[in-house]
Scaffold this motif. Structure first.
Motif, PDB file in Angstrom:
ATOM      1  N   MET A  34       0.842  -1.176   0.000  1.00 15.71           N
ATOM      2  CA  MET A  34       0.000   0.000   0.000  1.00 15.71           C
ATOM      3  C   MET A  34       0.885   1.236   0.000  1.00 15.71           C
ATOM      4  N   ASN A  35       0.433   2.232  -0.725  1.00 19.22           N
ATOM      5  CA  ASN A  35       1.246   3.417  -0.947  1.00 19.22           C
ATOM      6  C   ASN A  35       0.427   4.682  -0.769  1.00 19.22           C
ATOM      7  N   TRP A  36       1.138   5.744  -0.488  1.00 23.46           N
ATOM      8  CA  TRP A  36       0.583   7.082  -0.576  1.00 23.46           C
ATOM      9  C   TRP A  36       1.302   7.827  -1.695  1.00 23.46           C
ATOM     10  N   TYR A  37       0.524   8.368  -2.611  1.00 22.31           N
ATOM     11  CA  TYR A  37       1.018   9.241  -3.659  1.00 22.31           C
ATOM     12  C   TYR A  37       0.469  10.639  -3.425  1.00 22.31           C
ATOM     13  N   ARG A  38       1.079  11.605  -4.059  1.00 25.15           N
ATOM     14  CA  ARG A  38       0.537  12.950  -4.018  1.00 25.15           C
ATOM     15  C   ARG A  38       0.805  13.665  -5.336  1.00 25.15           C
ATOM     16  N   GLN A  39      -0.038  14.633  -5.620  1.00 27.79           N
ATOM     17  CA  GLN A  39       0.135  15.463  -6.794  1.00 27.79           C
ATOM     18  C   GLN A  39      -0.126  16.911  -6.404  1.00 27.79           C
ATOM     19  N   GLY A  40       0.921  17.704  -6.400  1.00 32.08           N
ATOM     20  CA  GLY A  40       0.800  19.112  -6.080  1.00 32.08           C
ATOM     21  C   GLY A  40       0.443  19.926  -7.306  1.00 32.08           C
ATOM     22  N   PRO A  41       0.109  21.200  -7.097  1.00 36.13           N
ATOM     23  CA  PRO A  41      -0.253  22.073  -8.219  1.00 36.13           C
ATOM     24  C   PRO A  41       0.868  22.158  -9.248  1.00 36.13           C
ATOM     25  N   GLY A  42       0.549  21.855 -10.492  1.00 29.75           N
ATOM     26  CA  GLY A  42       1.517  21.936 -11.568  1.00 29.75           C
ATOM     27  C   GLY A  42       2.616  20.895 -11.516  1.00 29.75           C
ATOM     28  N   LYS A  43       2.441  19.866 -10.712  1.00 27.57           N
ATOM     29  CA  LYS A  43       3.470  18.847 -10.558  1.00 27.57           C
ATOM     30  C   LYS A  43       2.959  17.482 -11.008  1.00 27.57           C
ATOM     31  N   GLN A  44       3.911  16.598 -11.267  1.00 22.89           N
ATOM     32  CA  GLN A  44       3.571  15.218 -11.571  1.00 22.89           C
ATOM     33  C   GLN A  44       3.251  14.455 -10.284  1.00 22.89           C
ATOM     34  N   ARG A  45       2.450  13.429 -10.418  1.00 23.45           N
ATOM     35  CA  ARG A  45       2.164  12.575  -9.278  1.00 23.45           C
ATOM     36  C   ARG A  45       3.437  11.864  -8.833  1.00 23.45           C
ATOM     37  N   PHE A  79      -1.973   4.282   7.207  1.00 18.20           N
ATOM     38  CA  PHE A  79      -1.986   5.634   7.727  1.00 18.20           C
ATOM     39  C   PHE A  79      -0.731   6.374   7.283  1.00 18.20           C
ATOM     40  N   LEU A  80      -0.851   7.669   7.223  1.00 18.31           N
ATOM     41  CA  LEU A  80       0.296   8.519   6.945  1.00 18.31           C
ATOM     42  C   LEU A  80       0.305   9.650   7.957  1.00 18.31           C
ATOM     43  N   GLN A  81       1.220   9.566   8.914  1.00 15.50           N
ATOM     44  CA  GLN A  81       1.397  10.625   9.886  1.00 15.50           C
ATOM     45  C   GLN A  81       2.343  11.655   9.299  1.00 15.50           C
ATOM     46  N   MET A  82       1.873  12.880   9.167  1.00 18.42           N
ATOM     47  CA  MET A  82       2.640  13.941   8.547  1.00 18.42           C
ATOM     48  C   MET A  82       2.928  15.014   9.591  1.00 18.42           C
ATOM     49  N   ASN A  83       4.197  15.205   9.883  1.00 18.89           N
ATOM     50  CA  ASN A  83       4.635  16.197  10.855  1.00 18.89           C
ATOM     51  C   ASN A  83       5.496  17.247  10.182  1.00 18.89           C
ATOM     52  N   LYS A  84       5.636  18.373  10.858  1.00 21.18           N
ATOM     53  CA  LYS A  84       6.456  19.474  10.352  1.00 21.18           C
ATOM     54  C   LYS A  84       6.113  19.795   8.905  1.00 21.18           C
ATOM     55  N   LEU A  85       4.848  19.957   8.667  1.00 21.36           N
ATOM     56  CA  LEU A  85       4.374  20.173   7.306  1.00 21.36           C
ATOM     57  C   LEU A  85       4.871  21.499   6.742  1.00 21.36           C
ATOM     58  N   LYS A  86       5.142  21.476   5.454  1.00 15.83           N
ATOM     59  CA  LYS A  86       5.632  22.632   4.725  1.00 15.83           C
ATOM     60  C   LYS A  86       4.652  22.999   3.620  1.00 15.83           C
ATOM     61  N   PRO A  87       4.665  24.248   3.168  1.00 16.37           N
ATOM     62  CA  PRO A  87       3.771  24.625   2.069  1.00 16.37           C
ATOM     63  C   PRO A  87       3.937  23.746   0.836  1.00 16.37           C
ATOM     64  N   GLU A  88       5.144  23.286   0.566  1.00 15.12           N
ATOM     65  CA  GLU A  88       5.370  22.432  -0.587  1.00 15.12           C
ATOM     66  C   GLU A  88       4.765  21.042  -0.444  1.00 15.12           C
ATOM     67  N   ASP A  89       4.259  20.714   0.739  1.00 16.34           N
ATOM     68  CA  ASP A  89       3.533  19.462   0.926  1.00 16.34           C
ATOM     69  C   ASP A  89       2.094  19.561   0.442  1.00 16.34           C
ATOM     70  N   THR A  90       1.657  20.755   0.102  1.00 14.56           N
ATOM     71  CA  THR A  90       0.301  20.947  -0.392  1.00 14.56           C
ATOM     72  C   THR A  90       0.083  20.122  -1.655  1.00 14.56           C
ATOM     73  N   ALA A  91      -0.922  19.269  -1.628  1.00 14.50           N
ATOM     74  CA  ALA A  91      -1.183  18.371  -2.741  1.00 14.50           C
ATOM     75  C   ALA A  91      -2.452  17.584  -2.467  1.00 14.50           C
ATOM     76  N   VAL A  92      -2.921  16.916  -3.496  1.00 12.46           N
ATOM     77  CA  VAL A  92      -3.934  15.891  -3.321  1.00 12.46           C
ATOM     78  C   VAL A  92      -3.206  14.586  -3.048  1.00 12.46           C
ATOM     79  N   VAL A 115      -4.705  18.114   0.957  1.00 12.71           N
ATOM     80  CA  VAL A 115      -3.914  18.625   2.068  1.00 12.71           C
ATOM     81  C   VAL A 115      -3.387  19.995   1.666  1.00 12.71           C
ATOM     82  N   THR A 116      -3.722  21.002   2.436  1.00 14.49           N
ATOM     83  CA  THR A 116      -3.268  22.359   2.164  1.00 14.49           C
ATOM     84  C   THR A 116      -2.504  22.877   3.367  1.00 14.49           C
ATOM     85  N   VAL A 117      -1.266  23.280   3.133  1.00 12.29           N
ATOM     86  CA  VAL A 117      -0.406  23.806   4.185  1.00 12.29           C
ATOM     87  C   VAL A 117      -0.199  25.287   3.901  1.00 12.29           C
ATOM     88  N   SER A 118      -0.786  26.119   4.726  1.00 11.01           N
ATOM     89  CA  SER A 118      -0.757  27.555   4.481  1.00 11.01           C
ATOM     90  C   SER A 118      -1.020  28.312   5.768  1.00 11.01           C
TER      91      SER A 118
END
Length: 119
Positions: A34-45, A79-92, A115-118
């Protein structure tokens, strides 16, 4: 077949934390990984993290030390525990299940959670 239902996304400030959940139903014992992927604005998955049925994990370099992937004892959820989130982590963020059945491989996807980090 496997159905994946995601939850836990939302808006968080930089430095904050979120915990994403993915519940799997169906042929859960056929899930190899099982995996977690993400795709940020203007980025590849991209692959964020993965965990095998035996518990082996891997992470993208950009999230190492900040994100932790885990599964329950029945291997029915990831599960995906995400700590110390950064704006660049913003993605689906998408949950993915890699199934191995009859020596064939199948992939299933969740609907994605934002996920929106702002500030």
């Amino acid at each position: 077949q496997v159905e994946l239902v995601e939850s836990g996304g939302g808006l968080v400030q930089p430095g904050g934390s979120l915990r994403l959940s993915c519940a799997a139903s169906g042929s859960i014992f056929s899930i190899y990984r099982m995996n977690w992927y993400r795709q940020g604005p203007g980025k590849q998955r991209e692959l964020v993290a993965g965990i095998t049925s035996s518990g082996s994990t891997n992470y993208a370099d950009s999230v190492k030390g900040r994100f932790t992937i885990s599964r329950d004892n029945a291997k029915s959820a990831v599960f995906l525990q995400m700590n110390k989130l950064k704006p660049e982590d913003t993605a689906v963020y998408y949950c993915n299940a890699d199934l191995r059945e009859d020596k064939r491989s199948f992939n299933y996807w969740g609907q994605g959670t934002q996920v929106t980090v702002s500030s």
